[in-house]
Design an enzyme around this catalytic site. Structure first.
Site, PDB file in Angstrom:
ATOM      1  N   ASP A  12     -11.678  -5.680  -0.822  1.00  0.00           N
ATOM      2  CA  ASP A  12     -12.027  -5.663  -2.251  1.00  0.00           C
ATOM      3  C   ASP A  12     -12.982  -4.524  -2.603  1.00  0.00           C
ATOM      4  O   ASP A  12     -13.778  -4.638  -3.539  1.00  0.00           O
ATOM      5  CB  ASP A  12     -12.634  -7.007  -2.682  1.00  0.00           C
ATOM      6  CG  ASP A  12     -11.741  -8.179  -2.339  1.00  0.00           C
ATOM      7  OD1 ASP A  12     -10.545  -8.105  -2.653  1.00  0.00           O
ATOM      8  OD2 ASP A  12     -12.234  -9.159  -1.745  1.00  0.00           O
ATOM      9  N   HIS A  40      -4.321  -5.018  -4.545  1.00  0.00           N
ATOM     10  CA  HIS A  40      -4.855  -3.723  -4.964  1.00  0.00           C
ATOM     11  C   HIS A  40      -4.563  -3.519  -6.450  1.00  0.00           C
ATOM     12  O   HIS A  40      -3.424  -3.324  -6.847  1.00  0.00           O
ATOM     13  CB  HIS A  40      -4.246  -2.596  -4.132  1.00  0.00           C
ATOM     14  CG  HIS A  40      -4.638  -2.651  -2.692  1.00  0.00           C
ATOM     15  ND1 HIS A  40      -4.123  -1.805  -1.730  1.00  0.00           N
ATOM     16  CD2 HIS A  40      -5.513  -3.454  -2.035  1.00  0.00           C
ATOM     17  CE1 HIS A  40      -4.666  -2.095  -0.552  1.00  0.00           C
ATOM     18  NE2 HIS A  40      -5.504  -3.086  -0.723  1.00  0.00           N
TER      19      HIS A  40
END
Length: 399
Positions: A12, A40
């Protein structure tokens, strides 16, 4: 040119945006590990794309995408992603998929969830996407590859179904759905030697998933993913001894983690909630709130060492705009001793953070922010070459 973009934390970090930004300078972006547990998110001026399996190619440039043999592929998910990409971008992605990629089956997803439930307090906190079980079956040597759809798919499906019924009492439907999904992606599948040819003959950007600290071998085991998401996973993930020139490590100006496991600099209650709210720290795959905390220098040093990072890219520094002071962990206290470097992530269970506080900033042009960057470079001994200053793909500044 062969380069890799990877995360230096627990995932992340904003790799999707960074990969997309740089992808325009390459012929192909290659996913070499992981599965649909990745999330993503890429924001353009007028639309957003979330990649789970599709490599993070720039939608406004003609960049090719390769899914290599190291990925475990949820073929029903990739069908949905391709359809979503076409609806948002207006064209079919230039996608190539290795025929040696293993397939995530319905049995894997169900087993993943059951395994988490029986672990109770020892649960890892997986996404329950079947990634670990798919890799396990690959090692057990009864996994299903894309190539098997053209040879003996029904026979292998029946064998795997029999094993799951006998070993785990798991019975699921899925044969017809997999066949339909396969027919939709068949046009993109290539023999693996042709994938190698593409990698050899073109400028390639390798895209990692998760982060170094979630790597199966050198991450915070057992609270890790089922794949080698470190840069060392490239060789196995593409089945070829490729030489990489640039190792671009991505990190957030603070730290987050999804799921269980040690997190020495975790911020709790109002402090943690403030970071979560300002940073919109909720998983792109599961929607789960991320655990939030402060940048951890000893842990960063470890991640840089094991990954071979040659340059660093900082993201989400803008989330800290307006903070009065910024804590950064510079050392640990372990067994009443101060340490600035860790020998093993096993030590994290006993680590207590020692903080140094930095004056907050209003923007990336503030002197206090530049002082912060200079401090990090001196501590980490690697140059920070770019910083991300917003969520959109072009909101990035070269230092």
């Amino acid at each position: 040119m062969k380069s890799v973009i990877f995360g230096l934390q627990w995932g992340d970090e904003g790799k999707g945006k960074i990969t997309t930004y740089f992808s325009k300078d390459y012929d192909y972006v290659v996913r070499y590990s992981g599965g649909s547990n990745a999330g993503h998110t890429v924001m353009y001026e007028d639309f957003k794309v979330v990649h789970h399996l599709l490599p993070s190619i720039h939608a406004k440039y003609e960049v090719g995408a390769i899914i290599s043999n190291g990925v475990v592929l949820d073929i029903e998910q990739i069908v949905l992603e391709i359809e979503d990409y076409i609806s948002r971008v207006g064209r079919i992605p230039n996608l190539c998929i290795s025929n040696l990629a293993h397939v995530v089956l319905p049995q894997h997803k169900l087993f993943d969830g059951l395994l988490e439930s029986v672990k109770e307090n020892n649960a890892i906190g997986t996404t329950k996407k079947g990634i670990g079980p798919a890799y396990a079956d690959k090692v057990h040597r009864f996994g299903l590859r894309l190539a098997d759809f053209e040879v003996d798919f029904k026979e292998k499906w029946n064998f795997i179904s029999h094993l799951y019924k006998k070993l785990y009492r798991i019975e699921v439907e899925g044969y017809d759905g997999l066949l339909k999904a396969y027919e939709k992606i068949k046009r993109y599948i290539l023999p693996h030697v042709e994938i190698i040819d593409l990698i050899e003959q073109n400028n390639v950007l390798f895209e990692s998933t998760q982060g170094v600290l979630l790597d199966l071998d050198i991450g915070t085991y057992p609270y890790v993913t089922g794949a080698n998401c470190n840069t060392t996973g490239i060789q196995n993930g593409v089945g070829y001894p490729v030489k990489v020139e640039k190792y671009m490590g991505v990190f957030k100006a603070y730290l987050t983690r999804v799921g269980n496991g040690p997190f020495p600099t975790e911020a709790f209650e109002e402090e943690g909630e403030n970071l979560r709210r300002k940073g919109n720290e909720f998983g792109a795959t599961t929607g789960r709130p991320r655990r939030c905390g402060w940048l951890d220098i000893p842990l960063m040093k470890y991640a840089i060492k094991v990954s071979g990072a040659t340059e660093l890219i900082m993201t989400k520094s803008d989330i800290l705009n307006g903070f009065d002071k910024i804590p950064v962990c510079v050392e640990y206290e372990i067994n009443e001793e101060r340490v600035s470097d860790i020998k093993s992530v096993v030590e994290l269970e006993k680590a207590k953070p020692v903080y140094e506080y930095f004056k907050g900033w209003e923007s990336h042009n503030s002197q206090s922010f530049l002082d912060f960057v200079n401090f990090l470079e001196k501590q980490l001994k690697v140059k920070i070459t770019y910083i991300s200053i917003g969520p959109k793909v072009d909101q990035i500044v070269k230092l």
